[in-house]
Enzyme design. Structure first.
Site, PDB file in Angstrom:
ATOM      1  CB  CYS A  84      -0.989  -0.066   1.156  1.00 32.23           C
ATOM      2  SG  CYS A  84      -2.438   0.931   0.841  1.00 32.23           S
ATOM      3  CB  ILE A 142      -7.206   0.301   3.752  1.00 32.65           C
ATOM      4  CG1 ILE A 142      -7.778  -1.003   4.319  1.00 32.65           C
ATOM      5  CG2 ILE A 142      -7.627   1.490   4.625  1.00 32.65           C
ATOM      6  CD1 ILE A 142      -7.166  -1.420   5.646  1.00 32.65           C
ATOM      7  CG  HIS A 178      -3.412  -3.129   3.926  1.00 37.45           C
ATOM      8  ND1 HIS A 178      -2.534  -2.428   4.729  1.00 37.45           N
ATOM      9  CD2 HIS A 178      -4.007  -2.212   3.145  1.00 37.45           C
ATOM     10  CE1 HIS A 178      -2.610  -1.143   4.454  1.00 37.45           C
ATOM     11  NE2 HIS A 178      -3.495  -0.981   3.489  1.00 37.45           N
ATOM     12  CD  GLU A 180      -0.670  -5.095   6.347  1.00 43.39           C
ATOM     13  OE1 GLU A 180      -0.486  -5.681   5.257  1.00 43.39           O
ATOM     14  OE2 GLU A 180      -1.116  -3.939   6.423  1.00 43.39           O
TER      15      GLU A 180
HETATM   16  N1  GLN Z   1      -3.615   6.304   1.009  1.00 40.22           N
HETATM   17  C1  GLN Z   1      -2.343   6.059   1.632  1.00 40.22           C
HETATM   18  C2  GLN Z   1      -1.262   6.911   0.990  1.00 40.22           C
HETATM   19  O1  GLN Z   1      -1.421   7.310  -0.107  1.00 40.22           O
HETATM   20  C3  GLN Z   1      -1.969   4.605   1.558  1.00 40.22           C
HETATM   21  C4  GLN Z   1      -3.010   3.790   2.249  1.00 40.22           C
HETATM   22  C5  GLN Z   1      -2.478   2.629   3.030  1.00 40.22           C
HETATM   23  O2  GLN Z   1      -1.288   2.388   3.107  1.00 40.22           O
HETATM   24  N2  GLN Z   1      -3.390   1.934   3.651  1.00 40.22           N
HETATM   25  O3  GLN Z   1      -0.285   7.159   1.603  1.00 40.22           O
END
Ligand code: GLN
Length: 195
Positions: A84, A142, A178, A180
């Site tokens: 992410c 997310i 994610h 994890e």
């Molecule tokens: N939206 C976050 C970002 O751009 C990343 C989201 C996440 O790691 N759950 O930094």
């Protein structure tokens, strides 16, 4: 075996726990340590950059000299996984949001990422994906980024309707979701097998 989890911000303890579980399943003994200062990464066999807030993580790893250590480890051919926000930081090419927030990337993977690609309506969701080498996998997204384009040496491992969500370039692994946050250790086991 030593595995470092970049521990400045984000889902750090979740990665520590699931790496320990994955090592257990594989019957490998190892040290798994969250890292907030320079030192441990350069003696590690692999490093994970968790999800969180990419601008914050970026600022702290460059401030504390952790970024250079990750780059060196990656150049030595050791495995690095970014999930992410961690995926965003691995990219060579950011989008407008990355630029406007002055988020300094590690520029290790030849991929084009779009930050917060799903907007408000789909802030977080779960979906089944087909992960190359692993099979059906339930992925949790997310405020996730998407990978919009990949360079020549990059292998696409998974995609959803909107775009690419998992890639590998030699020793580097990047995921928009994610791994994890599930009880499923298969992706971490795959990562450990890259060591
Ligand atoms: N939206 C976050 C970002 O751009 C990343 C989201 C996440 O790691 N759950 O930094």
């Amino acid at each position: 075996m030593k595995i470092a989890i970049v521990g400045v911000q984000g889902d750090v303890s979740e990665h520590v726990e699931i790496v320990k579980k994955a090592l257990d399943n594989l019957g490998i003994s190892g040290i798994v340590k969250p890292v907030r200062k320079r030192g441990f990464i350069s003696e590690s066999d692999a490093v994970i950059i968790p999800g969180g807030e990419s601008t914050t993580i970026s600022r702290l790893i460059w401030r504390d000299g952790i970024a250079e250590e990750i780059i060196e480890l990656a150049r030595d051919g050791k495995p690095v996984m970014g999930t992410c926000a961690g995926l965003i930081l691995l990219a060579k090419h950011g989008d407008k949001q990355v630029e406007e927030t002055d988020t300094r990337l590690l520029k290790l993977m030849d991929i084009w990422v779009r930050r917060n690609a799903f907007g408000r309506q789909r802030e977080s969701f779960e979906t089944e994906i087909d992960f190359k080498g692993i099979g059906r996998y339930r992925a949790i997204f997310i405020r996730a980024p998407l990978i919009e384009r990949v360079g020549k040496g990059v292998d696409v491992l998974a995609r959803i309707d909107e775009g690419i969500v998992a890639v590998r370039e030699r020793n580097l692994l990047g995921l928009a979701f994610h791994p994890e946050l599930t009880g499923d250790t298969r992706i971490h086991e795959y990562f450990i097998s890259m060591i």
